[in-house]
Design an enzyme around this catalytic site. Sequence first.
Site, PDB file in Angstrom:
ATOM      1  N   LYS A 104      13.223  99.101  41.345  1.00 56.47           N
ATOM      2  CA  LYS A 104      13.552 100.524  41.436  1.00 56.47           C
ATOM      3  C   LYS A 104      14.536 100.794  40.308  1.00 56.47           C
ATOM      4  O   LYS A 104      15.673 100.318  40.336  1.00 56.47           O
ATOM      5  CB  LYS A 104      14.168 100.872  42.783  1.00 56.47           C
ATOM      6  CG  LYS A 104      14.494 102.355  42.908  1.00 56.47           C
ATOM      7  CD  LYS A 104      15.285 102.669  44.162  1.00 56.47           C
ATOM      8  CE  LYS A 104      15.698 104.143  44.148  1.00 56.47           C
ATOM      9  NZ  LYS A 104      16.681 104.448  45.217  1.00 56.47           N
ATOM     10  N   GLY A 165      22.554 110.729  48.796  1.00 53.80           N
ATOM     11  CA  GLY A 165      23.589 110.593  49.805  1.00 53.80           C
ATOM     12  C   GLY A 165      24.148 111.890  50.336  1.00 53.80           C
ATOM     13  O   GLY A 165      25.030 111.880  51.198  1.00 53.80           O
ATOM     14  N   ALA A 191      16.126 110.237  48.167  1.00 51.75           N
ATOM     15  CA  ALA A 191      17.460 110.842  48.027  1.00 51.75           C
ATOM     16  C   ALA A 191      17.522 112.256  48.589  1.00 51.75           C
ATOM     17  O   ALA A 191      16.682 113.105  48.289  1.00 51.75           O
ATOM     18  CB  ALA A 191      17.927 110.862  46.579  1.00 51.75           C
ATOM     19  N   GLY A 192      18.527 112.465  49.424  1.00 52.96           N
ATOM     20  CA  GLY A 192      18.833 113.787  49.942  1.00 52.96           C
ATOM     21  C   GLY A 192      18.273 114.088  51.311  1.00 52.96           C
ATOM     22  O   GLY A 192      18.720 115.029  51.973  1.00 52.96           O
ATOM     23  N   ASN A 213      18.141 106.133  53.244  1.00 49.65           N
ATOM     24  CA  ASN A 213      19.255 105.222  53.441  1.00 49.65           C
ATOM     25  C   ASN A 213      20.365 105.903  54.246  1.00 49.65           C
ATOM     26  O   ASN A 213      20.548 105.651  55.428  1.00 49.65           O
ATOM     27  CB  ASN A 213      19.776 104.717  52.107  1.00 49.65           C
ATOM     28  CG  ASN A 213      20.842 103.641  52.237  1.00 49.65           C
ATOM     29  OD1 ASN A 213      21.372 103.149  51.260  1.00 49.65           O
ATOM     30  ND2 ASN A 213      21.189 103.227  53.442  1.00 49.65           N
ATOM     31  N   THR A 214      21.099 106.816  53.607  1.00 47.90           N
ATOM     32  CA  THR A 214      22.286 107.400  54.229  1.00 47.90           C
ATOM     33  C   THR A 214      21.979 108.081  55.553  1.00 47.90           C
ATOM     34  O   THR A 214      22.765 107.965  56.507  1.00 47.90           O
ATOM     35  CB  THR A 214      22.947 108.404  53.262  1.00 47.90           C
ATOM     36  OG1 THR A 214      23.183 107.763  52.013  1.00 47.90           O
ATOM     37  CG2 THR A 214      24.263 108.913  53.818  1.00 47.90           C
TER      38      THR A 214
END
Length: 261
Positions: A104, A165, A191-192, A213-214
């Site tokens: 990645k 994040g 992301a987001g 992830n987050t």
Amino acid sequence: MVFSFFIAGHSFKSRLMLGTGKYKSLKDAKESIYLSSTSIITVAVRRAQSVMGIDSLVDALDWKCLWLLPNTAGCQTVEEAVRVAVLGREIAKKLGQENNNFVKLEVISDSQYLFPDPLGTLKAAEYLIKKNFEVLPYVNSDPVLAKQLEEIGCAAVMPLASPIGSGQGLKNLYNLKIIIDNASVPVIVDAGIGTPSEASHVMELGAEAVLVNTAIAQAGSSPKMAIAMKLAVKAGRLAYLARRIPLKHVAQASSTQYGTL
């Protein structure tokens, strides 16, 4: 086959990919990964190098069931990203994945918003592809750049939905739709994403997968959110395959007037 998909000739059973940062504990991370039924785990190479040991998540996972996606997080230049990508491939080999050439690719020089560097990403991708890497670049939701990366040989493209994040959700939905509609390689929205409904929404648009992830790691209950994301991704994929009804500008009764008194 409804839920499995391919990247660079490799088949994966789950369309939900997980990151490994920001978890409150090793136990939380392991349980969330297991309950998500994910196939692909992304790990920041720099962090993996510094924490590999008895308490390391990398050491705690079963890599016979999971595919490592090393990432070049924290790299600000092309040279850094290339060097870290090579280290990532070596980590994959140490875990027994001899044919794992995935990376990645992240080249991020912007320290405030963490937006990817488009020129640096393109340059690093060109070099790594020549070195037989399967490159999955993390990019802004830029349809032109996404197509350029596809044309030079990237195995997939990973456009952001909003700043990494941030949990802001789908701030670039129109551009994401353009990228998805015009791509010949998998589009993985990264992301987001903050909620399962947002993950489901991009899957309904035709994204091949999402990386979260987050939203899981920092949730009140990471394991419960991991299950919710898994179900949302499956629902979104099924909805995409089922094809939604067309929009209408007027109401239409669900039952006909035939046979009424």
